[in-house]
Write a protein that holds these residues in place. Structure first.
Motif, short mmCIF file in Angstrom:
data_model
loop_
_atom_site.label_atom_id
_atom_site.label_comp_id
_atom_site.label_asym_id
_atom_site.label_seq_id
_atom_site.Cartn_x
_atom_site.Cartn_y
_atom_site.Cartn_z
N GLN A 29 0.82 -1.21 0.00
CA GLN A 29 0.00 0.00 0.00
C GLN A 29 0.86 1.26 0.00
OE1 GLN A 29 -3.52 0.05 -0.30
NE2 GLN A 29 -2.94 2.13 -0.87
N GLY A 30 1.92 1.26 0.77
CA GLY A 30 2.83 2.41 0.79
C GLY A 30 3.48 2.63 -0.57
N THR A 31 3.82 1.55 -1.24
CA THR A 31 4.39 1.63 -2.57
C THR A 31 3.38 2.22 -3.56
OG1 THR A 31 5.80 -0.27 -2.09
CG2 THR A 31 5.53 0.31 -4.40
N ALA A 32 2.15 1.72 -3.52
CA ALA A 32 1.09 2.25 -4.39
C ALA A 32 0.88 3.73 -4.14
CB ALA A 32 -0.20 1.47 -4.17
N ASP A 33 0.81 4.12 -2.89
CA ASP A 33 0.60 5.53 -2.53
C ASP A 33 1.72 6.41 -3.08
OD1 ASP A 33 -1.68 4.72 -1.17
OD2 ASP A 33 -0.74 4.85 0.82
N SER A 34 2.96 5.92 -3.07
CA SER A 34 4.09 6.69 -3.58
C SER A 34 3.99 6.92 -5.08
CB SER A 34 5.40 5.97 -3.27
OG SER A 34 5.61 5.94 -1.88
N TYR A 35 3.56 5.91 -5.80
CA TYR A 35 3.42 6.08 -7.25
C TYR A 35 2.28 7.05 -7.59
CZ TYR A 35 7.00 2.81 -8.68
OH TYR A 35 8.21 2.22 -8.91
N VAL A 36 1.18 6.96 -6.86
CA VAL A 36 0.07 7.90 -7.07
C VAL A 36 0.55 9.33 -6.79
CG1 VAL A 36 -2.20 8.62 -6.23
CG2 VAL A 36 -1.74 6.20 -6.66
N ALA A 37 1.30 9.50 -5.71
CA ALA A 37 1.82 10.83 -5.36
C ALA A 37 2.79 11.35 -6.42
CB ALA A 37 2.51 10.77 -4.00
N ALA A 38 3.44 10.43 -7.15
CA ALA A 38 4.37 10.83 -8.21
C ALA A 38 3.66 11.10 -9.53
CB ALA A 38 5.43 9.75 -8.39
N GLY A 39 2.31 11.00 -9.54
CA GLY A 39 1.56 11.36 -10.74
C GLY A 39 1.15 10.22 -11.64
N VAL A 45 -0.17 -3.09 -7.89
CA VAL A 45 0.89 -3.61 -7.03
C VAL A 45 0.54 -5.04 -6.64
CG1 VAL A 45 2.17 -3.30 -4.88
CG2 VAL A 45 1.36 -1.30 -6.14
N LYS A 46 1.49 -5.94 -6.85
CA LYS A 46 1.33 -7.34 -6.45
C LYS A 46 2.39 -7.65 -5.41
CE LYS A 46 -0.09 -8.46 -11.10
NZ LYS A 46 0.33 -9.09 -12.36
N GLU A 47 1.94 -8.08 -4.25
CA GLU A 47 2.87 -8.38 -3.15
C GLU A 47 3.00 -9.89 -2.98
OE1 GLU A 47 3.54 -7.35 1.57
OE2 GLU A 47 1.64 -6.86 0.62
N GLN A 51 8.90 -10.22 -2.61
CA GLN A 51 9.01 -9.13 -3.58
C GLN A 51 7.71 -8.37 -3.72
OE1 GLN A 51 10.20 -10.95 -7.27
NE2 GLN A 51 12.26 -11.41 -6.56
N ILE A 52 7.83 -7.14 -4.18
CA ILE A 52 6.67 -6.32 -4.54
C ILE A 52 6.89 -5.88 -5.99
CG2 ILE A 52 5.52 -4.10 -4.19
CD1 ILE A 52 6.00 -4.44 -1.21
N LYS A 53 5.89 -6.19 -6.84
CA LYS A 53 5.96 -5.83 -8.26
C LYS A 53 4.97 -4.71 -8.52
CE LYS A 53 5.12 -7.64 -12.87
NZ LYS A 53 4.68 -8.81 -13.65
N VAL A 54 5.43 -3.68 -9.21
CA VAL A 54 4.59 -2.52 -9.54
C VAL A 54 4.53 -2.38 -11.05
CG1 VAL A 54 4.35 -0.02 -9.34
CG2 VAL A 54 5.32 -1.32 -7.45
N GLU A 55 3.31 -2.22 -11.56
CA GLU A 55 3.09 -1.80 -12.93
C GLU A 55 2.35 -0.48 -12.83
OE1 GLU A 55 1.26 -4.72 -15.43
OE2 GLU A 55 2.59 -6.30 -14.70
N ASN A 87 -5.03 4.62 -21.16
CA ASN A 87 -6.35 5.09 -20.73
C ASN A 87 -6.81 4.51 -19.40
OD1 ASN A 87 -6.68 6.65 -23.07
ND2 ASN A 87 -7.31 4.85 -24.21
N ARG A 88 -6.01 3.65 -18.80
CA ARG A 88 -6.40 3.05 -17.53
C ARG A 88 -6.16 4.02 -16.38
NH1 ARG A 88 -4.08 -2.95 -17.07
NH2 ARG A 88 -5.86 -3.14 -15.67
N SER A 89 -6.98 3.87 -15.34
CA SER A 89 -6.78 4.68 -14.15
C SER A 89 -7.21 3.86 -12.94
CB SER A 89 -7.58 5.98 -14.22
OG SER A 89 -8.96 5.70 -14.30
N GLY A 90 -6.73 4.27 -11.78
CA GLY A 90 -7.09 3.60 -10.55
C GLY A 90 -5.89 2.91 -9.91
N VAL A 91 -6.17 2.28 -8.78
CA VAL A 91 -5.13 1.59 -8.01
C VAL A 91 -5.63 0.20 -7.63
CG1 VAL A 91 -3.75 1.64 -5.89
CG2 VAL A 91 -4.30 3.78 -7.07
N LYS A 92 -4.79 -0.80 -7.86
CA LYS A 92 -5.09 -2.17 -7.44
C LYS A 92 -3.92 -2.66 -6.61
CE LYS A 92 -6.21 -5.08 -10.77
NZ LYS A 92 -6.55 -5.72 -12.06
#
Length: 96
Positions: A29-39, A45-47, A51-55, A87-92
């Motif tokens: 969740q912290g990783t996802a929040d950081s990417y959202v904050a970066a625009g 995010v798959k944990e 490992q944690i993988k981010v797309e 065109n995708r948006s949101g957080v998973k």
């Protein structure tokens, strides 16, 4: 068309404070929040156990970054054109 994202990933790592706390465990969740904050407009995010993988998508760029969960170290990073994902948006966030 893949290329390393050293500058993008380094900026993300600094945004989390990983540059000074490399031994701190990171969270999905912290990783996802950081990417959202970066625009980034779409973040997945798959944990896993270690490992944690981010797309993530921002504009016409899609990145994939794999982190060591215990240290926050970047194990892999790639970038490519977002294509249909632009065109995708949101957080998973999910745990495997």
């Amino acid at each position: 068309m893949k290329r390393l994202l050293l500058s993008t990933v380094a900026a993300g790592a600094l945004a989390w404070g990983l540059g000074t706390a490399a031994q701190a465990q990171i969270t999905a969740q912290g990783t996802a929040d950081s990417y959202v904050a970066a625009g980034y407009t779409y973040v997945e995010v798959k944990e896993g156990p270690t490992q944690i993988k981010v797309e993530a998508v921002r504009g016409n760029e899609k990145i994939e970054v794999v982190y060591d969960k215990a240290t926050g170290a970047i194990l892999k990073s790639e970038s490519e054109a977002a294509g249909d994902d632009a065109n995708r948006s949101g957080v998973k966030v999910r745990q495997d």
